[in-house]
Design an enzyme around this catalytic site. Structure first.
Site: not given
Ligand SMILES: C[S@@+](CC[C@H](N)C(=O)[O-])C[C@H]1O[C@@H](n2cnc3c(N)ncnc32)[C@H](O)[C@@H]1O
Length: 190
Positions: A144, A104, A184, A120, A81
């Site tokens: 991200d 997410d 990103k 998703d 978050g």
């Molecule tokens: C690096 S983290 C994000 C960190 C966040 N931006 C923050 O500032 O706290 C990447 C996130 O992408 C999510 N993610 C990956 N593939 C996804 C998808 N197909 N749909 C939704 N979320 C996804 C993962 O579950 C993970 O929580």
């Protein structure tokens, strides 16, 4: 764990080292070591951000000034978050001025001013559902997103690039004219 935490000796930071453990992979051990020694992780904890990633978005926004009061923002891959917190502060969604919808695969604890949906973004109906939640189009889409890291940099870089391409398609389905897409990627050959 060994070493002296984040203490300093003669002006030099002491590095915390993490011993390998049978149940922990090398990649997890190295991740833990990076977390424990990362000044941004410590700063995020002090300043109440959910993740160090918040500072990336703050720096990008300081330079490009994309986030503005009253905007409707979609945050893809939002958990835990940090980016959502920044978007909520900049748009004023905490005071009812804009909207921030965070998406997410994983559960995310509530963030003030942020509407979380566990989805998703690959789902074929995700853009329709997003437009329905917003009651229209978005002013900005942030991504991200990252798949679980393998620790193999080239593989991780390609996987993030793939996610970003799909996120750009998603953005073109949900953005209002003049809207922005900010994502990103990891630096690398591709
Ligand atoms: C690096 S983290 C994000 C960190 C966040 N931006 C923050 O500032 O706290 C990447 C996130 O992408 C999510 N993610 C990956 N593939 C996804 C998808 N197909 N749909 C939704 N979320 C996804 C993962 O579950 C993970 O929580």
């Amino acid at each position: 764990m060994t070493g002296g935490g984040s203490g300093r000796e003669g002006g030099r930071a002491l590095k915390t080292r993490v011993k390998t453990a049978r149940k922990r992979s090398l990649a997890s051990t190295l991740w833990l070591e990076r977390q424990l020694n990362d000044p941004y992780v410590a700063q995020a904890r002090r300043e109440g951000y959910r993740s160090r990633a918040a500072y990336k978005l703050l720096e990008i926004d300081e330079r490009y000034k994309v986030l503005k009061a009253g905007q409707r923002i979609v945050d893809l891959g939002a958990a835990p978050g940090g980016w959502s917190q920044v978007a909520a502060a900049k748009t004023g969604s905490r005071d009812g001025k804009g909207r921030v919808i965070a998406i997410d695969l994983l559960e995310m604890n509530a963030v003030e001013g942020v509407e979380f949906r566990r989805v998703d973004f690959h789902d074929a109906d995700a853009p329709d559902r997003l437009r329905a939640w917003l009651g229209g189009l978005a002013d900005g889409v942030l991504s991200d997103m990252a798949a679980n890291a393998t620790g193999h940099r080239k593989t991780d870089q390609l996987r993030i690039a793939g996610l970003v391409e799909l996120a750009a398609e998603f953005a073109s389905d949900v953005l209002a004219p003049g809207g922005f897409f900010l994502a990103k990627v990891l630096q690398g050959g591709a």
